[in-house]
Write a protein that holds these residues in place. Structure first.
Motif, PDB file in Angstrom:
ATOM      1  N   LEU A   1       0.823  -1.202   0.000  1.00 44.50           N
ATOM      2  CA  LEU A   1       0.000   0.000   0.000  1.00 44.50           C
ATOM      3  C   LEU A   1       0.860   1.256   0.000  1.00 44.50           C
ATOM      4  O   LEU A   1       0.554   2.241  -0.669  1.00 44.50           O
ATOM      5  CB  LEU A   1      -0.925  -0.007   1.224  1.00 44.50           C
ATOM      6  CG  LEU A   1      -2.112  -0.960   1.130  1.00 44.50           C
ATOM      7  CD1 LEU A   1      -2.914  -0.933   2.408  1.00 44.50           C
ATOM      8  CD2 LEU A   1      -3.000  -0.575  -0.045  1.00 44.50           C
ATOM      9  N   ASP A   2       1.961   1.207   0.746  1.00 44.64           N
ATOM     10  CA  ASP A   2       2.852   2.364   0.806  1.00 44.64           C
ATOM     11  C   ASP A   2       3.429   2.655  -0.577  1.00 44.64           C
ATOM     12  O   ASP A   2       3.497   3.810  -1.011  1.00 44.64           O
ATOM     13  CB  ASP A   2       3.974   2.081   1.805  1.00 44.64           C
ATOM     14  CG  ASP A   2       4.704   3.340   2.203  1.00 44.64           C
ATOM     15  OD1 ASP A   2       4.102   4.424   2.096  1.00 44.64           O
ATOM     16  OD2 ASP A   2       5.868   3.251   2.620  1.00 44.64           O
ATOM     17  N   LEU A   3       3.808   1.602  -1.277  1.00 41.40           N
ATOM     18  CA  LEU A   3       4.382   1.800  -2.603  1.00 41.40           C
ATOM     19  C   LEU A   3       3.308   2.262  -3.583  1.00 41.40           C
ATOM     20  O   LEU A   3       3.568   3.089  -4.458  1.00 41.40           O
ATOM     21  CB  LEU A   3       5.063   0.514  -3.077  1.00 41.40           C
ATOM     22  CG  LEU A   3       6.314   0.156  -2.247  1.00 41.40           C
ATOM     23  CD1 LEU A   3       6.944  -1.134  -2.748  1.00 41.40           C
ATOM     24  CD2 LEU A   3       7.342   1.289  -2.276  1.00 41.40           C
ATOM     25  N   ILE A   4       2.073   1.733  -3.429  1.00 44.09           N
ATOM     26  CA  ILE A   4       0.990   2.237  -4.276  1.00 44.09           C
ATOM     27  C   ILE A   4       0.759   3.724  -4.022  1.00 44.09           C
ATOM     28  O   ILE A   4       0.624   4.519  -4.954  1.00 44.09           O
ATOM     29  CB  ILE A   4      -0.310   1.441  -4.022  1.00 44.09           C
ATOM     30  CG1 ILE A   4      -0.185   0.021  -4.583  1.00 44.09           C
ATOM     31  CG2 ILE A   4      -1.509   2.150  -4.655  1.00 44.09           C
ATOM     32  CD1 ILE A   4      -1.417  -0.827  -4.342  1.00 44.09           C
TER      33      ILE A   4
ATOM     34  N   LEU B   1      15.341   8.222   1.510  1.00 45.04           N
ATOM     35  CA  LEU B   1      16.696   8.198   0.978  1.00 45.04           C
ATOM     36  C   LEU B   1      17.404   6.885   1.265  1.00 45.04           C
ATOM     37  O   LEU B   1      18.541   6.694   0.860  1.00 45.04           O
ATOM     38  CB  LEU B   1      17.521   9.344   1.565  1.00 45.04           C
ATOM     39  CG  LEU B   1      17.111  10.732   1.117  1.00 45.04           C
ATOM     40  CD1 LEU B   1      17.963  11.765   1.802  1.00 45.04           C
ATOM     41  CD2 LEU B   1      17.258  10.847  -0.387  1.00 45.04           C
ATOM     42  N   SER B   2      16.793   5.992   2.027  1.00 46.77           N
ATOM     43  CA  SER B   2      17.512   4.759   2.339  1.00 46.77           C
ATOM     44  C   SER B   2      16.894   3.544   1.655  1.00 46.77           C
ATOM     45  O   SER B   2      17.387   2.443   1.835  1.00 46.77           O
ATOM     46  CB  SER B   2      17.587   4.531   3.851  1.00 46.77           C
ATOM     47  OG  SER B   2      16.754   5.386   4.565  1.00 46.77           O
ATOM     48  N   ASP B   3      15.843   3.735   0.875  1.00 46.85           N
ATOM     49  CA  ASP B   3      15.211   2.614   0.185  1.00 46.85           C
ATOM     50  C   ASP B   3      15.122   2.959  -1.300  1.00 46.85           C
ATOM     51  O   ASP B   3      14.461   3.911  -1.689  1.00 46.85           O
ATOM     52  CB  ASP B   3      13.819   2.375   0.769  1.00 46.85           C
ATOM     53  CG  ASP B   3      13.195   1.091   0.251  1.00 46.85           C
ATOM     54  OD1 ASP B   3      13.557   0.661  -0.856  1.00 46.85           O
ATOM     55  OD2 ASP B   3      12.356   0.532   0.952  1.00 46.85           O
ATOM     56  N   TRP B   4      15.770   2.148  -2.124  1.00 43.47           N
ATOM     57  CA  TRP B   4      15.853   2.478  -3.553  1.00 43.47           C
ATOM     58  C   TRP B   4      14.509   2.374  -4.254  1.00 43.47           C
ATOM     59  O   TRP B   4      14.337   2.879  -5.356  1.00 43.47           O
ATOM     60  CB  TRP B   4      16.849   1.549  -4.249  1.00 43.47           C
ATOM     61  CG  TRP B   4      16.429   0.110  -4.196  1.00 43.47           C
ATOM     62  CD1 TRP B   4      16.755  -0.800  -3.230  1.00 43.47           C
ATOM     63  CD2 TRP B   4      15.578  -0.578  -5.110  1.00 43.47           C
ATOM     64  NE1 TRP B   4      16.154  -1.991  -3.482  1.00 43.47           N
ATOM     65  CE2 TRP B   4      15.424  -1.904  -4.633  1.00 43.47           C
ATOM     66  CE3 TRP B   4      14.936  -0.218  -6.288  1.00 43.47           C
ATOM     67  CZ2 TRP B   4      14.645  -2.851  -5.280  1.00 43.47           C
ATOM     68  CZ3 TRP B   4      14.151  -1.165  -6.945  1.00 43.47           C
ATOM     69  CH2 TRP B   4      14.011  -2.468  -6.436  1.00 43.47           C
ATOM     70  N   ARG B   5      13.510   1.693  -3.628  1.00 43.07           N
ATOM     71  CA  ARG B   5      12.252   1.512  -4.339  1.00 43.07           C
ATOM     72  C   ARG B   5      11.490   2.810  -4.536  1.00 43.07           C
ATOM     73  O   ARG B   5      10.747   2.962  -5.499  1.00 43.07           O
ATOM     74  CB  ARG B   5      11.382   0.504  -3.592  1.00 43.07           C
ATOM     75  CG  ARG B   5      11.813  -0.919  -3.901  1.00 43.07           C
ATOM     76  CD  ARG B   5      11.062  -1.896  -3.070  1.00 43.07           C
ATOM     77  NE  ARG B   5      11.389  -1.725  -1.663  1.00 43.07           N
ATOM     78  CZ  ARG B   5      11.352  -2.704  -0.757  1.00 43.07           C
ATOM     79  NH1 ARG B   5      11.010  -3.905  -1.121  1.00 43.07           N
ATOM     80  NH2 ARG B   5      11.656  -2.472   0.485  1.00 43.07           N
ATOM     81  N   TYR B   6      11.672   3.757  -3.597  1.00 41.70           N
ATOM     82  CA  TYR B   6      10.930   5.010  -3.745  1.00 41.70           C
ATOM     83  C   TYR B   6      11.361   5.785  -4.980  1.00 41.70           C
ATOM     84  O   TYR B   6      10.524   6.158  -5.804  1.00 41.70           O
ATOM     85  CB  TYR B   6      11.025   5.838  -2.460  1.00 41.70           C
ATOM     86  CG  TYR B   6      10.313   5.161  -1.319  1.00 41.70           C
ATOM     87  CD1 TYR B   6       8.929   5.268  -1.194  1.00 41.70           C
ATOM     88  CD2 TYR B   6      10.999   4.382  -0.412  1.00 41.70           C
ATOM     89  CE1 TYR B   6       8.257   4.619  -0.178  1.00 41.70           C
ATOM     90  CE2 TYR B   6      10.328   3.723   0.609  1.00 41.70           C
ATOM     91  CZ  TYR B   6       8.956   3.847   0.726  1.00 41.70           C
ATOM     92  OH  TYR B   6       8.291   3.204   1.715  1.00 41.70           O
TER      93      TYR B   6
ATOM     94  N   THR C   1       9.007   6.306  -8.321  1.00 43.98           N
ATOM     95  CA  THR C   1       8.760   7.664  -8.783  1.00 43.98           C
ATOM     96  C   THR C   1       9.172   7.823 -10.233  1.00 43.98           C
ATOM     97  O   THR C   1       8.456   8.434 -11.044  1.00 43.98           O
ATOM     98  CB  THR C   1       9.543   8.653  -7.909  1.00 43.98           C
ATOM     99  OG1 THR C   1       9.128   8.487  -6.567  1.00 43.98           O
ATOM    100  CG2 THR C   1       9.304  10.064  -8.360  1.00 43.98           C
ATOM    101  N   LEU C   2      10.328   7.273 -10.552  1.00 37.67           N
ATOM    102  CA  LEU C   2      10.819   7.336 -11.923  1.00 37.67           C
ATOM    103  C   LEU C   2       9.810   6.691 -12.867  1.00 37.67           C
ATOM    104  O   LEU C   2       9.456   7.264 -13.918  1.00 37.67           O
ATOM    105  CB  LEU C   2      12.156   6.588 -11.994  1.00 37.67           C
ATOM    106  CG  LEU C   2      12.886   6.608 -13.328  1.00 37.67           C
ATOM    107  CD1 LEU C   2      13.417   7.994 -13.611  1.00 37.67           C
ATOM    108  CD2 LEU C   2      14.027   5.601 -13.329  1.00 37.67           C
TER     109      LEU C   2
ATOM    110  N   MET D   1      20.406   7.294  -4.384  1.00 35.13           N
ATOM    111  CA  MET D   1      19.838   8.449  -3.702  1.00 35.13           C
ATOM    112  C   MET D   1      20.896   9.523  -3.472  1.00 35.13           C
ATOM    113  O   MET D   1      20.576  10.706  -3.407  1.00 35.13           O
ATOM    114  CB  MET D   1      19.231   8.031  -2.373  1.00 35.13           C
ATOM    115  CG  MET D   1      17.857   7.452  -2.539  1.00 35.13           C
ATOM    116  SD  MET D   1      17.944   5.765  -3.150  1.00 35.13           S
ATOM    117  CE  MET D   1      17.578   4.891  -1.648  1.00 35.13           C
ATOM    118  N   ALA D   2      22.157   9.107  -3.343  1.00 39.92           N
ATOM    119  CA  ALA D   2      23.213  10.101  -3.183  1.00 39.92           C
ATOM    120  C   ALA D   2      23.320  10.968  -4.437  1.00 39.92           C
ATOM    121  O   ALA D   2      23.523  12.189  -4.344  1.00 39.92           O
ATOM    122  CB  ALA D   2      24.549   9.414  -2.897  1.00 39.92           C
TER     123      ALA D   2
END
Lengths: 214, 214, 214
Positions: free
Chosen positions: A8-11, A61-66, A70-71, C119-120
């Motif tokens: 849900l957070d990613l959605i 900034l610590s999780d690459w999925r965000y 977004t991209l 993220m960096a």
């Protein structure tokens, strides 16, 4: 359960990024500007919350999925803007889901960091609406979330359920579910029936630019 | 003494919240949008200061009186907007008091966190004017505090007294009082006599939208 | 080497402050407002980065040279605004140098604080473009850096070189130089040849105000 929350957070992130990207496209930003606004819309609420409570480096900034999600949302909006405009109904439903989840999760995180319940509810609301505020400030318009049908109110109501539940020492999971359902339901009903909060009466005419009142 | 500072701080919060709420009312925000802008106007300066020096969780989130007072100011503005418009003179006086106190207290807090005096004075000024900046950015207008009669200057002057006093190792309380009086006096005199800082001469006509200068 | 970085960093600060001050002058801000916008343009990118990774108190508040240089840039812009307008060509070159250096140094600092490379790179870009965003938001216009010729793209490209180099465990100094050169070169070429990223196709006419899409 945790997997559900993550999904849900990613959605929510995806849909908020979509809303930012669509607005960027309408304002004739180039591809990169669209991505920046999408990222701001998707993560500004959570980043502001983390900065205010001192949870740095912030989670986005610590999780690459965000950034990855977004991209994806930015590129999709960019490529199929006319299509997404036509899908407004489902996008709004996902947006309400994202709002509900962000508000509830934001409140819970603030409580975990020792913020007192009333302010935690406020922070939860901010987590939900902060992205929309950042998106609109970047595009130099008065934030829609401050004017839309019960948008901030729904976020606050959902957050308040979690905060009150914490104060009464109820178990957190049912409170979170109840809060999210309340927020989602309020927002969807407000959209369907055009509910608005009242606007204040004014002495003068409307629309004139405000003069110096400090 | 501490009680006096607390009372003045809460008065400052109230008046800044009032200014944010009034502007929100004029821009036709609904009740909740008005409350959000009021809260931003009342607390953004102090929150930015706390975030920049690393004093998290920020103060406005650990004391319930700030949201409570903001709520009161927002509801009052909403209900009696025309009345408050007519009370502009006293509101401006309270606003100048709030500015003076925020600037002085902000400088002191920055000094306590080890920020060097010149930057502490800048942070003190930011504490005073940050709320007004946040309010105007949210409502998509150029911040009034960057254009108003000696507004930022008065905040900086008051903050500088505290910072210089700290550098010379003078006792803090008289410096704080002198700084607050200087800020308050400067601002009230500027309002009464219409003092302005100079605006730069320009080559072209005025008012044209700035083109790309990066 | 460190001396060179310091000099370039201070040049970048000076040029970014200049760009903020010039825009403030055009918008008829008074002297103090011009200084505030100049300071925001010069330091907002680095301050946001430091706040997001938790490096507080932020760097711009612990070194007196940043406010000093900003003050100088602001006063110079204020006094000789017409002259600086005519010097647009060199100002843009310095601005591209500042962008390159800020992007590279911002990425390096984020990596040092344990932020993962993707993220960096984003934070490095933000360090470069954040000042321009803050400047334009303060002046209530859509940030130029989201629309200008490969501005954000150049910053990201330079930052990405540093991040990828870190991930491949290459020595940092050559990566930093390569990244800065790439950013500077891309930006200067985009200016010279008018390179733009594509803008998305839209269904409706252009320029209409976006309606409610949340």
């Amino acid at each position: 359960m945790e997997f559900l929350v993550l999904v849900l957070d990613l959605i929510g992130t995806f849909v908020f990024a979509l809303s930012g990207a669509m607005l960027g496209v309408r304002r004739r930003l180039d591809l990169f500007g669209v991505l920046v606004v999408a990222f701001a819309a998707a993560t500004a609420g959570g980043m502001t919350r983390d900065v205010l409570i001192g949870a740095t480096p912030v989670a986005a900034l610590s999780d690459w999925r965000y950034p990855a999600i977004t991209l994806a949302a930015g590129v999709i909006s960019f490529a199929w803007a006319p299509l997404i405009e036509r899908l407004q109904q489902p996008v709004r439903m996902f947006d309400a889901m994202g709002l509900a989840l962000f508000a509830v999760a934001g409140t819970q995180k603030a409580l975990d960091f020792g913020v007192p319940p009333p302010m935690a509810a406020g922070l939860g609301m901010l987590t939900g609406i902060g992205g929309g505020i950042a998106r609109d400030v970047l595009l130099a318009q008065v934030p829609l979330v401050l004017r839309a049908e019960l948008y901030a109110v729904a976020a606050f109501a959902g957050a308040a359920v979690v905060a009150v539940g914490h104060w009464l020492q109820w178990p957190p999971m049912p409170c979170a579910i109840a809060g999210a359902l309340l927020c989602f339901g309020l927002r969807m009903m407000a959209l369907r029936f055009g509910w608005h909060l009242p606007v204040a009466l004014q002495s003068g005419g409307d629309g004139e630019p405000p003069d110096a009142m400090r």
